[in-house]
Motif scaffolding. Sequence first.
Motif, PDB file in Angstrom:
ATOM      1  N   THR A  56       9.457   4.907  -3.968  1.00  0.00           N
ATOM      2  CA  THR A  56       9.406   6.303  -3.509  1.00  0.00           C
ATOM      3  C   THR A  56       9.867   6.438  -2.061  1.00  0.00           C
ATOM      4  O   THR A  56      10.016   7.538  -1.554  1.00  0.00           O
ATOM      5  N   LYS A  57      10.045   5.284  -1.364  1.00  0.00           N
ATOM      6  CA  LYS A  57      10.450   5.361   0.054  1.00  0.00           C
ATOM      7  C   LYS A  57      11.650   4.458   0.291  1.00  0.00           C
ATOM      8  O   LYS A  57      11.759   3.824   1.342  1.00  0.00           O
ATOM      9  N   LEU A  58      12.537   4.399  -0.719  1.00  0.00           N
ATOM     10  CA  LEU A  58      13.636   3.437  -0.655  1.00  0.00           C
ATOM     11  C   LEU A  58      14.493   3.627   0.591  1.00  0.00           C
ATOM     12  O   LEU A  58      14.946   2.670   1.206  1.00  0.00           O
ATOM     13  N   ASP A  59      14.700   4.896   0.989  1.00  0.00           N
ATOM     14  CA  ASP A  59      15.571   5.157   2.143  1.00  0.00           C
ATOM     15  C   ASP A  59      15.027   4.532   3.423  1.00  0.00           C
ATOM     16  O   ASP A  59      15.785   4.198   4.326  1.00  0.00           O
ATOM     17  N   LYS A  60      13.670   4.350   3.509  1.00  0.00           N
ATOM     18  CA  LYS A  60      13.109   3.727   4.717  1.00  0.00           C
ATOM     19  C   LYS A  60      13.055   2.211   4.579  1.00  0.00           C
ATOM     20  O   LYS A  60      13.114   1.479   5.558  1.00  0.00           O
ATOM     21  N   HIS A  61      12.911   1.733   3.343  1.00  0.00           N
ATOM     22  CA  HIS A  61      12.632   0.316   3.136  1.00  0.00           C
ATOM     23  C   HIS A  61      13.874  -0.571   3.074  1.00  0.00           C
ATOM     24  O   HIS A  61      13.746  -1.774   2.902  1.00  0.00           O
ATOM     25  N   LEU A  62      15.078   0.022   3.166  1.00  0.00           N
ATOM     26  CA  LEU A  62      16.279  -0.816   3.026  1.00  0.00           C
ATOM     27  C   LEU A  62      16.800  -1.375   4.347  1.00  0.00           C
ATOM     28  O   LEU A  62      17.722  -2.179   4.350  1.00  0.00           O
ATOM     29  N   LEU A  63      16.228  -0.970   5.472  1.00  0.00           N
ATOM     30  CA  LEU A  63      16.735  -1.458   6.767  1.00  0.00           C
ATOM     31  C   LEU A  63      16.617  -2.994   6.841  1.00  0.00           C
ATOM     32  O   LEU A  63      17.605  -3.703   7.056  1.00  0.00           O
ATOM     33  N   LEU A  64      15.405  -3.475   6.632  1.00  0.00           N
ATOM     34  CA  LEU A  64      15.189  -4.927   6.701  1.00  0.00           C
ATOM     35  C   LEU A  64      15.982  -5.629   5.599  1.00  0.00           C
ATOM     36  O   LEU A  64      16.513  -6.724   5.793  1.00  0.00           O
ATOM     37  N   PHE A  65      16.086  -4.965   4.432  1.00  0.00           N
ATOM     38  CA  PHE A  65      16.837  -5.558   3.313  1.00  0.00           C
ATOM     39  C   PHE A  65      18.284  -5.859   3.720  1.00  0.00           C
ATOM     40  O   PHE A  65      18.777  -6.962   3.508  1.00  0.00           O
ATOM     41  N   THR A  66      18.958  -4.883   4.341  1.00  0.00           N
ATOM     42  CA  THR A  66      20.375  -5.121   4.686  1.00  0.00           C
ATOM     43  C   THR A  66      20.481  -6.189   5.777  1.00  0.00           C
ATOM     44  O   THR A  66      21.446  -6.955   5.800  1.00  0.00           O
ATOM     45  N   GLN A  67      19.482  -6.252   6.666  1.00  0.00           N
ATOM     46  CA  GLN A  67      19.533  -7.285   7.715  1.00  0.00           C
ATOM     47  C   GLN A  67      19.423  -8.687   7.095  1.00  0.00           C
ATOM     48  O   GLN A  67      20.188  -9.590   7.445  1.00  0.00           O
ATOM     49  N   LEU A  68      18.504  -8.855   6.153  1.00  0.00           N
ATOM     50  CA  LEU A  68      18.337 -10.167   5.529  1.00  0.00           C
ATOM     51  C   LEU A  68      19.544 -10.504   4.650  1.00  0.00           C
ATOM     52  O   LEU A  68      19.941 -11.651   4.527  1.00  0.00           O
TER      53      LEU A  68
ATOM     54  N   HIS B 191      25.619 -25.772  -6.620  1.00  0.00           N
ATOM     55  CA  HIS B 191      25.513 -25.071  -7.905  1.00  0.00           C
ATOM     56  C   HIS B 191      24.776 -25.933  -8.932  1.00  0.00           C
ATOM     57  O   HIS B 191      25.105 -27.090  -9.133  1.00  0.00           O
ATOM     58  N   GLY B 192      23.749 -25.345  -9.551  1.00  0.00           N
ATOM     59  CA  GLY B 192      23.059 -26.043 -10.626  1.00  0.00           C
ATOM     60  C   GLY B 192      22.046 -27.070 -10.157  1.00  0.00           C
ATOM     61  O   GLY B 192      21.338 -27.657 -10.949  1.00  0.00           O
ATOM     62  N   GLN B 193      21.972 -27.289  -8.837  1.00  0.00           N
ATOM     63  CA  GLN B 193      21.010 -28.292  -8.357  1.00  0.00           C
ATOM     64  C   GLN B 193      19.905 -27.595  -7.574  1.00  0.00           C
ATOM     65  O   GLN B 193      20.184 -26.741  -6.745  1.00  0.00           O
ATOM     66  N   VAL B 194      18.655 -27.945  -7.870  1.00  0.00           N
ATOM     67  CA  VAL B 194      17.532 -27.240  -7.231  1.00  0.00           C
ATOM     68  C   VAL B 194      16.732 -28.232  -6.392  1.00  0.00           C
ATOM     69  O   VAL B 194      16.494 -29.349  -6.823  1.00  0.00           O
ATOM     70  N   THR B 195      16.332 -27.820  -5.172  1.00  0.00           N
ATOM     71  CA  THR B 195      15.570 -28.736  -4.301  1.00  0.00           C
ATOM     72  C   THR B 195      14.213 -29.065  -4.912  1.00  0.00           C
ATOM     73  O   THR B 195      13.742 -28.383  -5.821  1.00  0.00           O
ATOM     74  N   ALA B 196      13.570 -30.111  -4.355  1.00  0.00           N
ATOM     75  CA  ALA B 196      12.316 -30.632  -4.922  1.00  0.00           C
ATOM     76  C   ALA B 196      11.270 -29.540  -5.130  1.00  0.00           C
ATOM     77  O   ALA B 196      10.773 -29.350  -6.228  1.00  0.00           O
ATOM     78  N   THR B 197      10.928 -28.830  -4.054  1.00  0.00           N
ATOM     79  CA  THR B 197      10.014 -27.683  -4.219  1.00  0.00           C
ATOM     80  C   THR B 197      10.716 -26.477  -3.621  1.00  0.00           C
ATOM     81  O   THR B 197      10.672 -26.272  -2.409  1.00  0.00           O
ATOM     82  N   PRO B 198      11.395 -25.687  -4.444  1.00  0.00           N
ATOM     83  CA  PRO B 198      12.078 -24.529  -3.867  1.00  0.00           C
ATOM     84  C   PRO B 198      11.054 -23.552  -3.280  1.00  0.00           C
ATOM     85  O   PRO B 198       9.963 -23.393  -3.826  1.00  0.00           O
ATOM     86  N   VAL B 199      11.430 -22.933  -2.152  1.00  0.00           N
ATOM     87  CA  VAL B 199      10.550 -21.933  -1.539  1.00  0.00           C
ATOM     88  C   VAL B 199      11.143 -20.552  -1.801  1.00  0.00           C
ATOM     89  O   VAL B 199      12.323 -20.328  -1.551  1.00  0.00           O
ATOM     90  N   VAL B 200      10.330 -19.649  -2.337  1.00  0.00           N
ATOM     91  CA  VAL B 200      10.780 -18.273  -2.535  1.00  0.00           C
ATOM     92  C   VAL B 200       9.915 -17.384  -1.652  1.00  0.00           C
ATOM     93  O   VAL B 200       8.691 -17.467  -1.698  1.00  0.00           O
ATOM     94  N   GLY B 201      10.567 -16.581  -0.811  1.00  0.00           N
ATOM     95  CA  GLY B 201       9.805 -15.729   0.106  1.00  0.00           C
ATOM     96  C   GLY B 201       9.649 -14.322  -0.454  1.00  0.00           C
ATOM     97  O   GLY B 201      10.586 -13.758  -1.007  1.00  0.00           O
ATOM     98  N   LEU B 202       8.438 -13.780  -0.335  1.00  0.00           N
ATOM     99  CA  LEU B 202       8.206 -12.368  -0.673  1.00  0.00           C
ATOM    100  C   LEU B 202       8.269 -11.599   0.636  1.00  0.00           C
ATOM    101  O   LEU B 202       7.453 -11.829   1.527  1.00  0.00           O
ATOM    102  N   VAL B 203       9.236 -10.697   0.767  1.00  0.00           N
ATOM    103  CA  VAL B 203       9.406  -9.980   2.025  1.00  0.00           C
ATOM    104  C   VAL B 203       9.449  -8.489   1.728  1.00  0.00           C
ATOM    105  O   VAL B 203       9.912  -8.073   0.664  1.00  0.00           O
ATOM    106  N   GLY B 204       8.984  -7.682   2.674  1.00  0.00           N
ATOM    107  CA  GLY B 204       9.047  -6.234   2.502  1.00  0.00           C
ATOM    108  C   GLY B 204       8.300  -5.529   3.612  1.00  0.00           C
ATOM    109  O   GLY B 204       7.658  -6.163   4.443  1.00  0.00           O
ATOM    110  N   ASN B 205       8.389  -4.189   3.613  1.00  0.00           N
ATOM    111  CA  ASN B 205       7.659  -3.392   4.610  1.00  0.00           C
ATOM    112  C   ASN B 205       6.160  -3.434   4.316  1.00  0.00           C
ATOM    113  O   ASN B 205       5.766  -3.682   3.177  1.00  0.00           O
TER     114      ASN B 205
END
Length: 711
Positions: free
Chosen positions: A103-115, A3-17
Amino acid sequence: MHHGQVTATPVVGLVGNPNSGKSSLFNLLTGLRQRIGNFPGVTVEKKAGMLTLPGLPTVELVDFPGAYSCYPTSLDERLVVQELTNPAGDLFPDAIIYVADITKLDKHLLLFTQLRDLDLPMILVLNMADLMDTDGLTVDIPKLSRELGVPVLAVSSRENRGVGELKAAIADLLRAPEDFRPQHPFYEPGAGARDVLAELRRELPARNDYHALLLTHHAPWLKHIPEPLRHKVQQARVSHGFHSLRAQVEETMDRYNTFEPIVKRTVRHAGDSDSLSDRIDTVVTHPIFGPLLFFAIMLLLFQALFAWASVPMDLIELTFGTVGESIRTTLAPGWFTDLLVDGIIAGLGGVLVFVPQIAILFFFIAILEEVGYLARAVYLFDSLMQRFGLNGRSVVALISGHACAIPAVMSTRTIANWKERLLTILVTPLTSCSARIPVYVILISFAVPQVAYFNGLIGLQGLAFAGLYFLGIAGAMLSALVFKWVLKTPDRSFLMLELPAYRTPVWRNVGVTVFQKSKTFVVEAGKIILIISIILWAASTYGPAESMAAAEVQTQEQTVARQLSQEESADLLASERLEASYAGHLGKVIEPVIRPLGYDWKIGIALLTSFAAREVFVGTMATIYSVGSVDDEFRIRERLAEERNPVTGEPVYNQATAWSLLIFYVFAMMCMSTLAVTKRETNSWKWPVVQFVFMTAMAYVGAMVVYQLLS
């Protein structure tokens, strides 16, 4: 991460369909200019950008390829699963921005729930928020956020809306990831999976049960699982009767049952809005009108390539000609000036002259991609292409090949299946590119009489021209069929493709595409063409000393005997020196090999020089036939028509030789730059060599048969 501590270079991933607008968002956040397409899986290359947030170290933002689920059907998806299941890897994200098309949320949430079940801190970004108003969507964001257990933000990357809020949310997430952990998993593994997991859970380097389950499914191909552990997983799967595919289907259905009700409760549609795209698709993907429309668009594209590119191409040639002349007049005559003018500047001109065509081609392709048309073309031709061992996406490469094989080979990156991609790369250069046009134009005038029918509407020469194009396409398809049998690979390909809604192009993206593709061409192809030009220049300028001296003497005697003017004498000297040069000697050496095709040593040199680039053929002929001072295409034609065989006195360019050369140029791999790009795209020298050998063999045999039949 505490909590409150951040790594040297944090990596943020952009993921999606695919088609969720991830790459556009990436451009907005990092300000880096990239390639964005409406094509599934266009971002196979890893893209990373730096993001600065107040009070935090610089964040590395990684744009992962589009993926539909954690059970991959393509290379892109495998890459995503591999990185996100490997906590020890460099690309393992500290946090994930999950991008979904609102507009396609119902299709795009499969991978979301897995991650989410992998216990990764996440933000859900509802992209395309600009479509909420047009499509009459209302989304209860606070409720959606509560039910999914993550912060939810609406963003429009087209209109640059909501980006500030997103940056603030990323900063919060990185400062206190513990606050964004899931309370309950979306999915509990079934009985069969639980038995296997009970046995393997201690062995597997997993963060939680779902992570262990994914490792169990994918152990056979995941790179970060060591061989002994792979073997153990395999044994456990067999002993517990764990059926991977069945488990995947069950899990997917189960997940849909969990998140679909959430979407129903939080997203409201005002009437059906997709109807316009669907109505357009009834024509565009129609089995008869679809292909007709496609060919109409292609005709327009070729017209544009011929008509629009000719002015800038002439300008580029003129500029290089002028620069060359001015250098020749300023610098003292000598080998250095010649090298600069005939070698380097001529070579550079040979590269840059194609930039207008490449730019126009990619301008069109980028627009078709942005609008959403290319995905339809892929869908239309997929079943036909599959028969030849190709893929619907190969259509794009085969179309682009008519302008230039280099960008065409580069465009195969969207094909996930390696074998289909390889086949497409190997056969694309058989489609007739624009560099063959000057060669076709000159040779058709010898091969086909100028006869026209229907009051001059249809000319034989024009038909021959079209015929050569069709011959190229037929050659490409049949070669693909042969390779399909030779290169046996187990993986069948599936075309999984979401047809994006029709949209107006984002011009920024079109511009970025055109600029990047043109730049790649100039840098990659340029290096090679330059080197070849310099070598060619040297080989045709220098020769064994005594031969070159004899050429000088011969010219002087001829000048006196035939009372030639200074200009004619210079032309004669140029042709005699060429014959005496190393290139001339090489021409003489290969003459016996090409004699059965009806060629002499002069054509031999032209064939050799055209390996640098096909359009060099005309220039080489001009040099060889001592047209030197008179630089006019029609003059070359007359000069070639006058050329006689010294033994028989027959014209060298009779119908048989002209047809033989035409067939040779349709099939031969005469383009160093394409070979260079093939090497770059396949990452080995094996495939460019295969490509060169099989195309040259086709050209040789084809030309020989034609020549022997006609003569």
